[in-house]
Design an enzyme around this catalytic site. Structure first.
Site, mmCIF file in Angstrom:
data_model
loop_
_atom_site.group_PDB
_atom_site.id
_atom_site.type_symbol
_atom_site.label_atom_id
_atom_site.label_comp_id
_atom_site.label_asym_id
_atom_site.label_seq_id
_atom_site.Cartn_x
_atom_site.Cartn_y
_atom_site.Cartn_z
ATOM 1 N N ASN A 21 0.784 -1.232 0.036
ATOM 2 C CA ASN A 21 0.150 0.013 0.042
ATOM 3 C C ASN A 21 0.822 1.221 0.064
ATOM 4 O OD1 ASN A 21 -1.888 2.000 0.388
ATOM 5 N ND2 ASN A 21 -2.741 0.999 2.125
ATOM 6 N N ARG B 126 -2.601 -1.933 -3.378
ATOM 7 C CA ARG B 126 -3.926 -1.171 -3.330
ATOM 8 C C ARG B 126 -3.738 0.033 -4.159
ATOM 9 N NH1 ARG B 126 -5.274 3.113 0.993
ATOM 10 N NH2 ARG B 126 -7.355 3.387 0.617
ATOM 11 N N HIS C 31 -13.257 2.659 -0.144
ATOM 12 C CA HIS C 31 -13.124 1.348 0.853
ATOM 13 C C HIS C 31 -13.834 0.174 0.423
ATOM 14 C CE1 HIS C 31 -13.320 4.846 4.166
ATOM 15 N NE2 HIS C 31 -12.055 4.394 4.184
ATOM 16 N N HIS D 273 -18.039 1.489 7.398
ATOM 17 C CA HIS D 273 -16.724 1.228 7.497
ATOM 18 C C HIS D 273 -16.257 2.638 8.265
ATOM 19 C CE1 HIS D 273 -12.484 0.598 6.177
ATOM 20 N NE2 HIS D 273 -12.355 1.842 6.707
ATOM 21 N N GLY E 2 -13.214 4.303 10.101
ATOM 22 C CA GLY E 2 -12.045 4.512 10.440
ATOM 23 C C GLY E 2 -11.865 5.996 10.491
ATOM 24 N N ARG F 220 -12.572 15.101 7.648
ATOM 25 C CA ARG F 220 -13.356 15.770 6.590
ATOM 26 C C ARG F 220 -15.065 15.777 6.908
ATOM 27 N NH1 ARG F 220 -11.570 10.428 3.597
ATOM 28 N NH2 ARG F 220 -9.475 10.900 2.897
ATOM 29 N N ARG G 110 -11.318 8.089 20.382
ATOM 30 C CA ARG G 110 -11.140 7.794 21.797
ATOM 31 C C ARG G 110 -10.974 9.242 22.706
ATOM 32 N NH1 ARG G 110 -6.648 3.505 20.284
ATOM 33 N NH2 ARG G 110 -6.417 5.106 18.623
ATOM 34 N N GLY H 170 -15.357 1.586 14.363
ATOM 35 C CA GLY H 170 -16.943 0.645 14.105
ATOM 36 C C GLY H 170 -16.606 -0.639 14.929
ATOM 37 N N GLU I 263 -8.213 -5.717 4.968
ATOM 38 C CA GLU I 263 -8.043 -5.331 3.368
ATOM 39 C C GLU I 263 -6.906 -5.947 2.972
ATOM 40 O OE1 GLU I 263 -8.827 -1.038 5.058
ATOM 41 O OE2 GLU I 263 -9.463 -0.813 2.953
HETATM 42 P P1 AMP Z 1 -8.721 3.046 11.097
HETATM 43 O O1 AMP Z 1 -8.504 4.201 10.150
HETATM 44 O O2 AMP Z 1 -9.597 2.089 10.740
HETATM 45 O O3 AMP Z 1 -7.219 2.759 11.543
HETATM 46 O O4 AMP Z 1 -9.255 3.744 12.421
HETATM 47 C C1 AMP Z 1 -8.847 4.853 13.185
HETATM 48 C C2 AMP Z 1 -9.875 5.377 14.281
HETATM 49 O O5 AMP Z 1 -10.244 4.337 15.039
HETATM 50 C C3 AMP Z 1 -9.233 6.478 14.975
HETATM 51 O O6 AMP Z 1 -10.309 7.650 14.918
HETATM 52 C C4 AMP Z 1 -9.161 6.018 16.360
HETATM 53 O O7 AMP Z 1 -9.626 6.766 17.427
HETATM 54 C C5 AMP Z 1 -10.349 4.843 16.462
HETATM 55 N N1 AMP Z 1 -10.272 3.824 17.331
HETATM 56 C C6 AMP Z 1 -9.216 3.047 17.671
HETATM 57 N N2 AMP Z 1 -9.449 2.271 18.544
HETATM 58 C C7 AMP Z 1 -10.470 2.765 19.313
HETATM 59 C C8 AMP Z 1 -11.380 2.624 20.595
HETATM 60 N N3 AMP Z 1 -10.908 1.458 21.453
HETATM 61 N N4 AMP Z 1 -12.473 3.236 20.772
HETATM 62 C C9 AMP Z 1 -12.849 4.330 19.963
HETATM 63 N N5 AMP Z 1 -12.172 4.579 18.764
HETATM 64 C C10 AMP Z 1 -11.116 3.728 18.441
#
Ligand code: AMP
Length: 398
Positions: free
Chosen positions: A9, A91, A180, A208, A210, A241, A284, A332, A384
């Site tokens: 990636n 990717r 995604h 999804h 993230g 965003r 978090r 999620g 992924e």
């Molecule tokens: P990703 O792009 O899939 O890696 O997701 C990143 C996001 O996941 C960030 O905004 C993190 O704050 C959130 N995240 C990771 N662990 C947790 C958790 N235990 N509780 C709430 N959000 C989380």
């Protein structure tokens, strides 16, 4: 489906990689080269058997990053010559209307990926750079491009067409592409498996969530609508965003605030979302601040969840019958607060969350709806890289 694949990636300033066994999903090595082209030099983290090896490296470009990766394999293993690689899976963010499936990369495919850069100027050039150097580094292996957009190319015209002048849209290739897709494809298939049904027999809404976030309506294994559009800016509220916004905000900022196109682009993509609303990007931190009584954080969380709820409603209407709502990616998979907020009050749609199951921490795929809920609510960890590995093997006929 078996074989080991090097999954790459390649981003503008980073190169992520994994050697993954497509049969069981085991990652034999996971790595990240950061700060490619950065002034202060870069860094590589190469993890094997749970042990992370970190070192500073000089990575002025993607070629140097790829060389740092192979050097890390040589030093810390596994031996790339002995591991039995069958393909390199790349990717690629934007496949345009051209690529509805993953493809083996030849010079023509690479030229098209580069040509699609005008639609994804932040991503495709870096993806192409990674492909170019990987083909030099591994000339004897087949290279496969797996597109973020491909899963959504099945969307019907009514879902992917914007209501603007058709000639202008056609000339500039303006339509909903969605992103995604690799994750939505993997997660919706896993959801069908959990429900004990064939993907063809299942309708699901995948969230999804993230740092980037998108919703997808999947009917019988096929994407029929998704919240991201021409670019990943549309749809849900994200880390930085805005998601859906009146396009006239752009003219207003241009005319009354004198902002340039690049400044508005930066505002909506990098300084909006929950960061713009609350000063916090990480979910978090946001939840913690909201629970501690921070009003801006509370409102940001509410807006985030309200947007999700609206999409659940919209995609329920689009699908007619919904078998499951599926949560995936960092937020999620890990945030009971967001899942509960997103589904609050949706018992009218037959969606009933089991509070205890929602609160329970787990890394496993799980059903968190009440036993009586007509629509199941699933948490499915996305993967992924595994999906890219599997699609790569499928393309080369493995
Ligand atoms: P990703 O792009 O899939 O890696 O997701 C990143 C996001 O996941 C960030 O905004 C993190 O704050 C959130 N995240 C990771 N662990 C947790 C958790 N235990 N509780 C709430 N959000 C989380």
């Amino acid at each position: 489906m078996s074989g080991r694949v090097l999954v790459v990636n390649s981003g503008s300033s980073s190169l992520k990689y994994q050697v993954i066994d497509a049969a069981d999903g085991t990652a034999l090595a996971v790595g990240l080269v950061e700060r490619i082209g950065g002034a202060g030099g870069g860094r590589i983290t190469h993890t094997v058997d749970g042990e992370a090896h970190r070192s500073d490296v000089d990575v002025p470009d993607h070629g140097a990053a790829m060389a740092a990766m192979t050097a890390a394999f040589a030093e810390h293993g596994p031996d790339l010559d002995a591991v039995g690689l069958v393909a390199v899976g790349h990717r690629v963010v934007q496949g345009g209307a051209r690529f509805g499936h993953s493809v083996e990369i030849d010079d023509d495919a690479l030229a098209i990926i580069e040509e699609l850069s005008d639609l994804a100027p932040l991503h495709n050039p870096a993806n192409a750079a990674g492909i170019r150097v990987a083909r030099e580094q591994f000339p004897d292996l087949p290279h496969v491009a797996v597109f973020d957009t491909a899963f959504h190319l099945t969307m019907p015209e009514v879902a992917h067409t914007y209501a603007i002048d058709r000639e202008v849209a056609e000339q500039h290739r303006i339509r909903r592409y969605g992103f995604h897709g690799t994750s939505h494809a993997y997660v919706s298939r896993e959801a069908a498996r959990m429900l004990g049904k064939a993907p063809e027999d299942v309708n699901v809404i995948v969230m999804h969530l993230g740092n980037g976030a998108s919703a997808c309506a999947v009917r019988g294994g096929i994407s029929v609508d998704t919240s991201m559009g021409l670019t990943p800016l549309e749809g849900l509220v994200m880390g930085t965003r805005s998601g859906d916004i009146d396009p006239a905000v752009v003219f207003h900022l241009s005319r009354t605030a004198g902002m340039s196109t690049d400044e508005i682009d930066d505002l909506l993509n990098k300084r909006s979302g929950v960061l713009g609303l609350s000063g916090r990007q990480d979910m978090r931190d946001l939840v913690e601040a909201a629970q501690a009584g921070d009003e801006a954080a509370s409102l940001a969380l509410e807006i985030y969840c309200y947007r999700l709820r609206k999409y659940v409603g919209a995609y329920t209407a689009a699908l007619g019958r919904v078998d499951a709502i599926v949560f995936t990616a960092g937020i999620g998979e890990n945030s009971p607060e967001v899942r509960a907020g997103a589904l609050a009050g949706l018992d009218v749609l037959g969606i009933e969350l089991d509070d205890a199951a929602n609160e329970a921490r787990s890394r496993e795929a799980r059903d968190i709806a009440t036993p009586g809920s007509r629509v199941r609510v699933l948490v499915v960890p996305t993967n992924e890289e595994l999906e890219i590995a599997r699609q790569s093997i499928e393309v080369i006929g493995g």
